[in-house]
Write a protein that holds these residues in place. Structure first.
Motif, PDB file in Angstrom:
ATOM      1  N   ARG A 296      43.351  36.712  50.920  1.00 36.98           N
ATOM      2  CA  ARG A 296      42.056  36.422  50.304  1.00 36.98           C
ATOM      3  C   ARG A 296      41.483  37.649  49.583  1.00 36.98           C
ATOM      4  N   ILE A 297      41.680  38.843  50.149  1.00 37.49           N
ATOM      5  CA  ILE A 297      41.105  40.033  49.513  1.00 37.49           C
ATOM      6  C   ILE A 297      42.124  40.853  48.721  1.00 37.49           C
ATOM      7  N   ALA A 298      43.423  40.586  48.905  1.00 38.59           N
ATOM      8  CA  ALA A 298      44.433  41.373  48.190  1.00 38.59           C
ATOM      9  C   ALA A 298      44.789  40.781  46.834  1.00 38.59           C
ATOM     10  N   ARG A 299      44.773  39.463  46.727  1.00 38.32           N
ATOM     11  CA  ARG A 299      45.214  38.816  45.484  1.00 38.32           C
ATOM     12  C   ARG A 299      44.030  38.633  44.539  1.00 38.32           C
ATOM     13  N   THR A 300      44.257  38.958  43.258  1.00 40.35           N
ATOM     14  CA  THR A 300      43.141  38.986  42.304  1.00 40.35           C
ATOM     15  C   THR A 300      43.417  38.218  41.018  1.00 40.35           C
ATOM     16  N   ASN A 301      44.528  37.511  40.929  1.00 41.50           N
ATOM     17  CA  ASN A 301      44.790  36.743  39.721  1.00 41.50           C
ATOM     18  C   ASN A 301      43.775  35.611  39.569  1.00 41.50           C
ATOM     19  N   ALA A 302      43.747  34.998  38.410  1.00 45.74           N
ATOM     20  CA  ALA A 302      42.756  33.964  38.114  1.00 45.74           C
ATOM     21  C   ALA A 302      42.795  32.860  39.164  1.00 45.74           C
ATOM     22  N   GLY A 303      41.615  32.437  39.611  1.00 50.94           N
ATOM     23  CA  GLY A 303      41.507  31.355  40.574  1.00 50.94           C
ATOM     24  C   GLY A 303      41.525  31.779  42.022  1.00 50.94           C
ATOM     25  N   THR A 304      41.816  33.057  42.290  1.00 58.69           N
ATOM     26  CA  THR A 304      41.806  33.537  43.673  1.00 58.69           C
ATOM     27  C   THR A 304      40.391  33.977  44.047  1.00 58.69           C
ATOM     28  N   PRO A 305      40.037  33.936  45.337  1.00 59.84           N
ATOM     29  CA  PRO A 305      38.683  34.352  45.734  1.00 59.84           C
ATOM     30  C   PRO A 305      38.328  35.776  45.306  1.00 59.84           C
ATOM     31  N   MET A 306      39.281  36.722  45.501  1.00 60.37           N
ATOM     32  CA  MET A 306      38.963  38.102  45.128  1.00 60.37           C
ATOM     33  C   MET A 306      38.992  38.278  43.616  1.00 60.37           C
ATOM     34  N   GLY A 307      39.818  37.514  42.938  1.00 57.88           N
ATOM     35  CA  GLY A 307      39.798  37.541  41.481  1.00 57.88           C
ATOM     36  C   GLY A 307      38.450  37.118  40.936  1.00 57.88           C
ATOM     37  N   GLU A 308      37.842  36.123  41.570  1.00 53.72           N
ATOM     38  CA  GLU A 308      36.512  35.681  41.151  1.00 53.72           C
ATOM     39  C   GLU A 308      35.461  36.747  41.454  1.00 53.72           C
ATOM     40  N   VAL A 309      35.648  37.501  42.532  1.00 50.65           N
ATOM     41  CA  VAL A 309      34.717  38.592  42.829  1.00 50.65           C
ATOM     42  C   VAL A 309      34.766  39.647  41.730  1.00 50.65           C
ATOM     43  N   PHE A 310      35.957  40.119  41.390  1.00 44.96           N
ATOM     44  CA  PHE A 310      36.070  41.140  40.340  1.00 44.96           C
ATOM     45  C   PHE A 310      35.463  40.654  39.024  1.00 44.96           C
ATOM     46  N   ARG A 311      35.543  39.364  38.788  1.00 47.34           N
ATOM     47  CA  ARG A 311      35.003  38.813  37.544  1.00 47.34           C
ATOM     48  C   ARG A 311      33.473  38.728  37.537  1.00 47.34           C
ATOM     49  N   ARG A 312      32.818  39.157  38.590  1.00 44.98           N
ATOM     50  CA  ARG A 312      31.356  39.210  38.601  1.00 44.98           C
ATOM     51  C   ARG A 312      30.826  40.605  38.294  1.00 44.98           C
ATOM     52  N   TYR A 313      31.721  41.582  38.133  1.00 48.74           N
ATOM     53  CA  TYR A 313      31.324  42.959  37.848  1.00 48.74           C
ATOM     54  C   TYR A 313      31.800  43.363  36.455  1.00 48.74           C
ATOM     55  N   TRP A 314      31.148  44.359  35.877  1.00 48.09           N
ATOM     56  CA  TRP A 314      31.707  45.062  34.726  1.00 48.09           C
ATOM     57  C   TRP A 314      32.818  45.976  35.264  1.00 48.09           C
ATOM     58  N   ILE A 315      34.019  45.874  34.711  1.00 51.33           N
ATOM     59  CA  ILE A 315      35.148  46.679  35.174  1.00 51.33           C
ATOM     60  C   ILE A 315      35.790  47.399  33.994  1.00 51.33           C
ATOM     61  N   PRO A 316      36.414  48.562  34.217  1.00 58.78           N
ATOM     62  CA  PRO A 316      37.106  49.244  33.125  1.00 58.78           C
ATOM     63  C   PRO A 316      38.273  48.409  32.591  1.00 58.78           C
ATOM     64  N   ALA A 317      38.391  48.371  31.266  1.00 62.57           N
ATOM     65  CA  ALA A 317      39.511  47.681  30.621  1.00 62.57           C
ATOM     66  C   ALA A 317      40.517  48.669  30.050  1.00 62.57           C
ATOM     67  N   LEU A 318      40.028  49.763  29.491  1.00 59.17           N
ATOM     68  CA  LEU A 318      40.878  50.816  28.941  1.00 59.17           C
ATOM     69  C   LEU A 318      39.998  52.007  28.624  1.00 59.17           C
ATOM     70  N   LEU A 319      40.604  53.136  28.295  1.00 59.61           N
ATOM     71  CA  LEU A 319      39.860  54.313  27.884  1.00 59.61           C
ATOM     72  C   LEU A 319      39.466  54.188  26.416  1.00 59.61           C
ATOM     73  N   SER A 320      38.327  54.745  26.059  1.00 58.39           N
ATOM     74  CA  SER A 320      37.911  54.738  24.657  1.00 58.39           C
ATOM     75  C   SER A 320      38.934  55.441  23.775  1.00 58.39           C
ATOM     76  N   GLU A 321      39.597  56.462  24.319  1.00 57.49           N
ATOM     77  CA  GLU A 321      40.573  57.217  23.528  1.00 57.49           C
ATOM     78  C   GLU A 321      41.779  56.373  23.122  1.00 57.49           C
ATOM     79  N   GLU A 322      41.990  55.247  23.772  1.00 57.78           N
ATOM     80  CA  GLU A 322      43.108  54.381  23.402  1.00 57.78           C
ATOM     81  C   GLU A 322      42.834  53.612  22.115  1.00 57.78           C
ATOM     82  N   LEU A 323      41.572  53.541  21.732  1.00 54.78           N
ATOM     83  CA  LEU A 323      41.172  52.946  20.450  1.00 54.78           C
ATOM     84  C   LEU A 323      40.369  54.004  19.711  1.00 54.78           C
TER      85      LEU A 323
END
Length: 423
Positions: free
Chosen positions: A9-36
Protein backbone atom coordinates in the motif's frame (compact mmCIF):
# COMPACT_ATOMS: atom_id res chain seq x y z
CA UNK A 1 7.37 -5.66 10.70
CA UNK A 2 4.72 -4.57 8.20
CA UNK A 3 2.02 -6.83 6.79
CA UNK A 4 2.49 -7.55 3.06
CA UNK A 5 -0.73 -5.78 2.07
CA UNK A 6 0.28 -2.64 4.00
CA UNK A 7 3.79 -2.83 2.60
CA UNK A 8 2.36 -2.81 -0.94
CA UNK A 9 0.00 0.00 0.00
CA UNK A 10 2.81 2.46 0.78
CA UNK A 11 5.58 1.13 -1.50
CA UNK A 12 3.78 1.06 -4.85
CA UNK A 13 3.12 4.41 -6.52
CA UNK A 14 1.99 3.74 -10.08
CA UNK A 15 -1.34 5.14 -11.27
CA UNK A 16 -4.33 3.81 -9.34
CA UNK A 17 -2.39 2.71 -6.27
CA UNK A 18 -3.18 4.27 -2.86
CA UNK A 19 0.31 5.75 -2.46
CA UNK A 20 0.35 6.87 -6.07
CA UNK A 21 -2.79 8.87 -5.34
CA UNK A 22 -1.09 10.39 -2.29
CA UNK A 23 1.90 11.63 -4.30
CA UNK A 24 -0.54 13.10 -6.81
CA UNK A 25 -1.89 15.45 -4.12
CA UNK A 26 1.46 17.24 -3.69
CA UNK A 27 3.64 19.40 -5.91
CA UNK A 28 6.62 17.13 -6.68
CA UNK A 29 9.89 17.68 -8.59
CA UNK A 30 9.70 16.63 -12.25
CA UNK A 31 13.19 17.63 -13.42
CA UNK A 32 15.88 20.25 -12.87
CA UNK A 33 15.50 23.62 -14.56
CA UNK A 34 18.97 23.11 -16.05
CA UNK A 35 17.61 20.22 -18.12
CA UNK A 36 15.58 22.76 -20.11
CA UNK A 37 18.20 25.50 -20.29
CA UNK A 38 16.52 27.88 -22.76
CA UNK A 39 13.33 28.51 -24.77
CA UNK A 40 12.78 26.12 -27.69
CA UNK A 41 15.54 23.78 -26.45
CA UNK A 42 15.22 20.02 -27.08
CA UNK A 43 12.48 18.24 -25.12
CA UNK A 44 13.35 15.85 -22.27
CA UNK A 45 11.97 12.42 -21.39
CA UNK A 46 10.46 12.28 -17.90
CA UNK A 47 8.98 9.33 -16.06
CA UNK A 48 7.00 9.97 -12.87
CA UNK A 49 4.76 7.71 -10.81
CA UNK A 50 4.80 5.12 -13.60
CA UNK A 51 3.79 7.59 -16.32
CA UNK A 52 5.90 8.35 -19.41
CA UNK A 53 5.99 12.10 -20.03
CA UNK A 54 7.85 14.69 -22.09
CA UNK A 55 8.93 18.11 -20.80
CA UNK A 56 9.66 21.12 -23.00
CA UNK A 57 10.26 24.84 -22.56
CA UNK A 58 8.35 26.93 -25.08
CA UNK A 59 9.38 30.16 -26.78
CA UNK A 60 7.95 32.22 -23.89
CA UNK A 61 9.99 30.23 -21.34
CA UNK A 62 7.03 28.30 -19.94
CA UNK A 63 7.52 24.59 -19.19
CA UNK A 64 5.05 22.00 -20.44
CA UNK A 65 4.81 18.42 -19.18
CA UNK A 66 2.81 16.25 -21.55
CA UNK A 67 1.86 12.61 -21.97
CA UNK A 68 4.77 11.14 -23.90
CA UNK A 69 2.55 9.62 -26.59
CA UNK A 70 0.74 11.70 -29.19
CA UNK A 71 -3.05 11.18 -28.94
CA UNK A 72 -3.24 10.77 -32.72
CA UNK A 73 -1.33 7.55 -33.37
CA UNK A 74 0.84 7.13 -30.28
CA UNK A 75 4.17 8.41 -31.58
CA UNK A 76 6.61 9.47 -28.85
CA UNK A 77 6.74 13.24 -28.46
CA UNK A 78 10.42 13.17 -27.44
CA UNK A 79 11.09 13.28 -31.19
CA UNK A 80 8.97 16.41 -31.47
CA UNK A 81 9.99 19.83 -32.81
CA UNK A 82 9.92 22.50 -30.11
CA UNK A 83 8.77 25.56 -32.05
CA UNK A 84 6.73 28.74 -31.67
CA UNK A 85 5.16 27.97 -28.28
CA UNK A 86 4.35 24.34 -28.90
CA UNK A 87 5.72 20.83 -29.31
CA UNK A 88 5.02 19.41 -32.77
CA UNK A 89 4.79 15.66 -33.29
CA UNK A 90 7.02 14.72 -36.23
CA UNK A 91 4.73 11.89 -37.38
CA UNK A 92 1.86 14.00 -38.75
CA UNK A 93 2.65 17.50 -37.50
CA UNK A 94 0.10 17.81 -34.71
CA UNK A 95 1.25 20.54 -32.32
CA UNK A 96 0.47 20.93 -28.60
CA UNK A 97 0.95 23.87 -26.24
CA UNK A 98 1.97 23.65 -22.55
CA UNK A 99 -1.67 23.08 -21.53
CA UNK A 100 -1.90 20.03 -23.80
CA UNK A 101 -4.24 21.75 -26.26
CA UNK A 102 -3.71 20.87 -29.92
CA UNK A 103 -3.07 24.18 -31.67
CA UNK A 104 -2.22 22.98 -35.17
CA UNK A 105 -3.22 19.96 -37.25
CA UNK A 106 -1.65 20.44 -40.70
CA UNK A 107 -2.68 17.02 -42.07
CA UNK A 108 -6.38 17.94 -41.73
CA UNK A 109 -8.32 20.25 -44.11
CA UNK A 110 -7.74 23.93 -43.38
CA UNK A 111 -11.42 24.49 -42.65
CA UNK A 112 -11.51 21.65 -40.08
CA UNK A 113 -11.95 22.52 -36.40
CA UNK A 114 -10.89 19.05 -35.26
CA UNK A 115 -7.77 20.43 -33.53
CA UNK A 116 -9.98 22.40 -31.14
CA UNK A 117 -11.45 19.11 -29.91
CA UNK A 118 -8.12 17.38 -29.21
CA UNK A 119 -6.22 17.78 -25.97
CA UNK A 120 -3.53 15.52 -24.53
CA UNK A 121 -2.71 14.94 -20.87
CA UNK A 122 -0.71 17.89 -19.49
CA UNK A 123 0.34 18.58 -15.92
CA UNK A 124 0.82 22.13 -14.58
CA UNK A 125 4.41 23.16 -13.87
CA UNK A 126 6.04 25.73 -11.60
CA UNK A 127 9.74 26.59 -11.20
CA UNK A 128 11.52 27.38 -7.95
CA UNK A 129 14.88 26.55 -6.39
CA UNK A 130 16.32 25.32 -9.69
CA UNK A 131 13.59 22.68 -9.95
CA UNK A 132 10.57 22.25 -12.22
CA UNK A 133 7.69 21.14 -9.99
CA UNK A 134 4.49 19.53 -11.17
CA UNK A 135 1.10 18.60 -9.79
CA UNK A 136 -0.43 15.39 -11.15
CA UNK A 137 -3.62 15.15 -9.12
CA UNK A 138 -7.24 16.27 -9.55
CA UNK A 139 -7.33 19.91 -10.74
CA UNK A 140 -9.90 20.95 -8.15
CA UNK A 141 -7.66 19.69 -5.32
CA UNK A 142 -4.47 21.40 -6.46
CA UNK A 143 -2.77 22.95 -3.39
CA UNK A 144 -0.74 26.17 -3.24
CA UNK A 145 2.91 25.94 -4.27
CA UNK A 146 5.27 24.58 -1.59
CA UNK A 147 7.13 27.10 0.55
CA UNK A 148 10.19 25.25 1.89
CA UNK A 149 12.90 27.55 3.21
CA UNK A 150 15.37 26.32 0.59
CA UNK A 151 13.03 27.58 -2.13
CA UNK A 152 13.14 31.07 -0.60
CA UNK A 153 16.93 31.21 -0.33
CA UNK A 154 18.64 33.33 -3.03
CA UNK A 155 20.55 31.57 -5.81
CA UNK A 156 23.84 32.64 -4.21
CA UNK A 157 22.94 30.64 -1.10
CA UNK A 158 21.40 27.48 -2.56
CA UNK A 159 22.43 24.44 -4.62
CA UNK A 160 20.44 21.50 -5.99
CA UNK A 161 21.35 18.32 -7.84
CA UNK A 162 19.66 15.05 -8.68
CA UNK A 163 20.59 11.37 -8.86
CA UNK A 164 18.80 8.42 -10.42
CA UNK A 165 18.46 5.53 -7.98
CA UNK A 166 17.73 1.98 -9.07
CA UNK A 167 15.33 1.07 -6.26
CA UNK A 168 11.86 1.66 -4.88
CA UNK A 169 11.43 5.12 -3.37
CA UNK A 170 10.48 3.82 0.09
CA UNK A 171 13.69 1.93 0.80
CA UNK A 172 15.59 5.04 -0.30
CA UNK A 173 13.51 7.25 2.02
CA UNK A 174 13.97 4.86 4.91
CA UNK A 175 17.73 4.84 4.34
CA UNK A 176 17.74 8.62 4.41
CA UNK A 177 15.83 8.99 7.67
CA UNK A 178 17.82 6.25 9.45
CA UNK A 179 20.28 8.15 11.64
CA UNK A 180 22.17 5.29 13.32
CA UNK A 181 23.62 3.75 10.14
CA UNK A 182 25.99 6.71 9.70
CA UNK A 183 28.20 5.30 12.46
CA UNK A 184 28.74 2.21 10.33
CA UNK A 185 28.04 2.56 6.61
CA UNK A 186 29.54 6.07 6.55
CA UNK A 187 32.49 5.45 8.86
CA UNK A 188 35.24 6.42 6.43
CA UNK A 189 38.10 6.36 8.91
CA UNK A 190 38.09 3.36 11.23
CA UNK A 191 41.17 4.70 13.02
CA UNK A 192 39.49 7.95 14.06
CA UNK A 193 37.99 7.07 17.42
CA UNK A 194 37.33 10.76 18.24
CA UNK A 195 34.76 11.31 15.49
CA UNK A 196 31.37 12.15 16.97
CA UNK A 197 29.59 9.17 15.44
CA UNK A 198 32.33 6.75 16.41
CA UNK A 199 32.18 7.87 20.02
CA UNK A 200 28.46 7.05 20.29
CA UNK A 201 27.13 4.47 17.86
CA UNK A 202 23.69 3.98 19.44
CA UNK A 203 21.85 7.31 19.40
CA UNK A 204 18.72 7.84 21.43
CA UNK A 205 15.86 8.81 19.14
CA UNK A 206 12.91 11.08 19.83
CA UNK A 207 10.17 11.38 17.21
CA UNK A 208 7.38 13.95 17.37
CA UNK A 209 4.55 14.04 14.83
CA UNK A 210 3.87 17.46 13.35
CA UNK A 211 1.49 19.00 10.82
CA UNK A 212 4.22 18.75 8.14
CA UNK A 213 5.23 15.18 9.00
CA UNK A 214 7.49 14.76 12.02
CA UNK A 215 10.50 16.18 13.81
CA UNK A 216 13.06 13.69 15.06
CA UNK A 217 16.34 13.97 16.91
CA UNK A 218 19.26 11.65 17.35
CA UNK A 219 21.01 12.23 20.68
CA UNK A 220 24.54 10.85 21.09
CA UNK A 221 26.31 10.87 24.44
CA UNK A 222 29.92 11.91 23.71
CA UNK A 223 31.13 11.81 27.30
CA UNK A 224 32.65 14.87 28.92
CA UNK A 225 31.95 16.99 25.83
CA UNK A 226 28.19 16.67 26.32
CA UNK A 227 25.58 15.50 23.83
CA UNK A 228 25.80 15.61 20.05
CA UNK A 229 22.24 16.31 18.95
CA UNK A 230 21.06 16.21 15.37
CA UNK A 231 17.54 17.40 14.62
CA UNK A 232 15.85 16.34 11.40
CA UNK A 233 12.53 17.08 9.74
CA UNK A 234 10.53 14.61 7.69
CA UNK A 235 8.20 16.54 5.40
CA UNK A 236 5.44 14.57 3.74
CA UNK A 237 5.40 12.70 1.50
CA UNK A 238 9.14 12.02 1.02
CA UNK A 239 11.49 14.83 2.03
CA UNK A 240 14.15 14.94 4.73
CA UNK A 241 15.82 18.06 6.16
CA UNK A 242 18.97 17.99 8.26
CA UNK A 243 21.76 20.36 9.29
CA UNK A 244 25.52 20.42 8.63
CA UNK A 245 26.61 22.96 11.19
CA UNK A 246 29.03 20.79 13.17
CA UNK A 247 31.96 18.90 11.66
CA UNK A 248 31.43 15.15 12.16
CA UNK A 249 35.11 14.45 12.82
CA UNK A 250 36.25 17.39 14.92
CA UNK A 251 33.06 18.65 16.55
CA UNK A 252 34.04 22.17 15.46
CA UNK A 253 31.65 24.48 13.54
CA UNK A 254 31.53 23.88 9.78
CA UNK A 255 33.25 26.43 7.56
CA UNK A 256 30.04 26.80 5.57
CA UNK A 257 27.16 25.85 7.89
CA UNK A 258 24.22 24.67 5.84
CA UNK A 259 20.88 22.95 5.86
CA UNK A 260 20.70 19.92 3.58
CA UNK A 261 18.19 17.37 2.48
CA UNK A 262 16.65 15.11 -0.11
CA UNK A 263 13.36 14.64 -1.86
CA UNK A 264 12.75 11.12 -3.15
CA UNK A 265 10.44 11.05 -6.17
CA UNK A 266 9.13 7.73 -7.51
CA UNK A 267 9.87 7.05 -11.17
CA UNK A 268 7.86 3.84 -10.97
CA UNK A 269 7.56 1.01 -8.47
CA UNK A 270 11.22 -0.01 -8.78
CA UNK A 271 13.09 3.24 -9.45
CA UNK A 272 13.28 6.76 -8.06
CA UNK A 273 15.08 10.07 -8.49
CA UNK A 274 16.68 11.80 -5.52
CA UNK A 275 16.80 15.60 -5.48
CA UNK A 276 19.69 16.71 -3.25
CA UNK A 277 19.51 20.30 -2.02
CA UNK A 278 21.57 22.44 0.30
CA UNK A 279 21.47 26.07 1.33
CA UNK A 280 23.36 28.36 3.65
CA UNK A 281 22.11 28.44 7.22
CA UNK A 282 23.01 32.16 7.39
CA UNK A 283 21.54 34.82 5.05
CA UNK A 284 24.82 36.76 5.38
CA UNK A 285 26.92 33.76 4.32
CA UNK A 286 26.56 32.74 0.63
CA UNK A 287 27.32 29.14 -0.28
CA UNK A 288 30.27 29.06 -2.73
CA UNK A 289 29.62 26.87 -5.75
CA UNK A 290 33.08 25.29 -5.48
CA UNK A 291 32.22 24.20 -1.94
CA UNK A 292 28.94 22.68 -3.16
CA UNK A 293 30.76 20.70 -5.87
CA UNK A 294 33.34 19.54 -3.31
CA UNK A 295 30.47 18.43 -1.05
CA UNK A 296 28.78 16.58 -3.91
CA UNK A 297 32.05 14.85 -4.81
CA UNK A 298 32.59 13.78 -1.18
CA UNK A 299 29.16 12.18 -1.32
CA UNK A 300 30.02 10.42 -4.59
CA UNK A 301 27.54 12.28 -6.80
CA UNK A 302 29.67 15.15 -8.12
CA UNK A 303 30.20 15.78 -11.86
CA UNK A 304 33.26 13.51 -11.88
CA UNK A 305 31.23 10.70 -10.27
CA UNK A 306 28.29 10.75 -12.66
CA UNK A 307 27.19 9.36 -16.00
CA UNK A 308 24.62 10.84 -18.40
CA UNK A 309 21.09 10.57 -17.03
CA UNK A 310 22.24 11.49 -13.50
CA UNK A 311 23.41 7.94 -12.82
CA UNK A 312 26.47 7.11 -10.73
CA UNK A 313 29.65 5.72 -12.25
CA UNK A 314 29.90 3.43 -9.23
CA UNK A 315 26.79 1.31 -9.55
CA UNK A 316 25.31 -2.16 -9.25
CA UNK A 317 26.83 -3.34 -12.53
CA UNK A 318 30.40 -2.88 -11.23
CA UNK A 319 29.73 -3.63 -7.53
CA UNK A 320 30.18 0.09 -6.79
CA UNK A 321 33.94 -0.47 -7.32
CA UNK A 322 34.23 -1.86 -3.80
CA UNK A 323 37.82 -2.17 -2.55
CA UNK A 324 38.02 -5.03 -0.04
CA UNK A 325 41.49 -3.99 1.15
CA UNK A 326 40.21 -0.48 1.91
CA UNK A 327 37.27 -2.09 3.67
CA UNK A 328 39.61 -4.25 5.75
CA UNK A 329 41.96 -1.44 6.76
CA UNK A 330 40.34 1.96 6.40
CA UNK A 331 36.56 2.20 5.99
CA UNK A 332 33.52 0.22 6.99
CA UNK A 333 32.28 -0.46 3.44
CA UNK A 334 35.28 -0.17 1.13
CA UNK A 335 33.05 1.94 -1.15
CA UNK A 336 33.96 5.53 -1.96
CA UNK A 337 31.32 8.23 -1.50
CA UNK A 338 28.70 8.57 1.23
CA UNK A 339 25.87 8.67 -1.30
CA UNK A 340 27.32 5.66 -3.12
CA UNK A 341 27.47 3.68 0.12
CA UNK A 342 23.75 4.29 0.59
CA UNK A 343 22.97 3.29 -2.99
CA UNK A 344 24.95 0.05 -2.67
CA UNK A 345 22.82 -0.99 0.28
CA UNK A 346 19.45 0.26 -1.00
CA UNK A 347 19.73 -0.80 -4.65
CA UNK A 348 20.76 -4.38 -3.84
CA UNK A 349 17.81 -5.10 -1.59
CA UNK A 350 14.79 -6.79 -3.15
CA UNK A 351 13.09 -4.61 -5.80
CA UNK A 352 10.46 -3.95 -3.14
CA UNK A 353 11.62 -4.89 0.35
CA UNK A 354 9.58 -7.54 2.17
CA UNK A 355 9.01 -5.59 5.39
CA UNK A 356 7.05 -8.46 6.95
CA UNK A 357 10.40 -10.14 7.63
CA UNK A 358 12.00 -7.21 9.46
CA UNK A 359 12.86 -6.98 13.14
CA UNK A 360 13.03 -3.32 14.11
CA UNK A 361 14.78 -1.82 17.13
CA UNK A 362 14.65 1.43 19.11
CA UNK A 363 16.79 3.31 16.59
CA UNK A 364 14.20 2.57 13.89
CA UNK A 365 11.64 4.85 15.53
CA UNK A 366 11.66 7.40 12.68
CA UNK A 367 11.09 4.66 10.11
CA UNK A 368 8.14 3.29 12.06
CA UNK A 369 6.52 6.72 12.33
CA UNK A 370 7.13 7.46 8.64
CA UNK A 371 5.24 4.30 7.72
CA UNK A 372 2.40 5.28 10.04
CA UNK A 373 2.11 8.69 8.38
CA UNK A 374 2.22 7.27 4.85
CA UNK A 375 -0.53 4.79 5.69
CA UNK A 376 -2.51 7.61 7.30
CA UNK A 377 -2.09 9.66 4.10
CA UNK A 378 -3.53 6.86 1.96
CA UNK A 379 -6.55 6.76 4.27
CA UNK A 380 -6.96 10.54 4.12
CA UNK A 381 -6.89 10.63 0.32
CA UNK A 382 -9.30 7.69 0.05
CA UNK A 383 -11.68 9.58 2.35
CA UNK A 384 -11.41 12.80 0.33
CA UNK A 385 -9.25 14.63 2.89
CA UNK A 386 -6.05 16.54 2.16
CA UNK A 387 -3.01 14.60 3.42
CA UNK A 388 -0.62 15.96 6.02
CA UNK A 389 1.90 18.57 4.81
CA UNK A 390 0.04 19.70 1.67
CA UNK A 391 -0.65 23.13 3.15
CA UNK A 392 2.52 25.28 2.81
CA UNK A 393 1.83 26.84 6.21
CA UNK A 394 2.69 23.49 7.81
CA UNK A 395 6.23 23.33 6.43
CA UNK A 396 7.15 26.99 5.87
CA UNK A 397 9.08 27.41 9.12
CA UNK A 398 10.88 24.06 9.55
CA UNK A 399 14.57 23.24 9.07
CA UNK A 400 17.15 20.81 10.42
CA UNK A 401 20.31 21.46 12.42
CA UNK A 402 22.94 19.81 14.62
CA UNK A 403 24.93 20.96 17.63
CA UNK A 404 26.87 19.79 20.68
CA UNK A 405 24.86 20.68 23.79
CA UNK A 406 25.84 20.70 27.46
CA UNK A 407 24.25 18.07 29.63
CA UNK A 408 21.02 19.17 31.23
CA UNK A 409 19.99 21.42 28.32
CA UNK A 410 16.82 20.25 26.59
CA UNK A 411 17.36 20.00 22.85
CA UNK A 412 14.20 22.06 22.24
CA UNK A 413 15.88 24.97 24.07
CA UNK A 414 19.45 24.37 22.94
CA UNK A 415 18.54 24.14 19.24
CA UNK A 416 15.79 26.77 19.19
CA UNK A 417 17.93 29.37 17.45
CA UNK A 418 19.32 27.01 14.80
CA UNK A 419 15.90 25.51 14.08
CA UNK A 420 14.40 28.95 13.39
CA UNK A 421 14.16 29.74 9.67
CA UNK A 422 16.09 32.78 8.38
CA UNK A 423 14.83 33.26 4.82
Amino acid sequence: MLKPELNDRIARTNAGTPMGEVFRRYWIPALLSEELPEPDCPPVRVRLLGEDLVAFRDRDGQVGLLDAYCPHRGAHLFWGRNEECGLRCVYHGWKFDVTGQCVDMPNEPQESNFKDKVKTIAYPCWEAGGVVWTYMGPPDERPPHPDYEWLRAPKTHCFVSKTFEDCNYLQAVEGGIDTSHSSFAHNNNLRDKKALRSRATAPKLEVHKRAHGFTYVGIRDIGEDGLYVRAYQFVMPAQQMRGYMTNWSTGEPEEHPSVNGHIWVPVDDEHCVVYNWMYSADPNHPLPREYCIEHETLFGRGPSNSLPGYRLIRNKSNDYLIDREVQRTMTFTGISGINTQDFALQETMLPIVDRSRERLGSTDAAIIVARQLLLEATQDVAAGRAPRGVDPATHRDVRGCDRILPRGVAWQDGLANELATRF
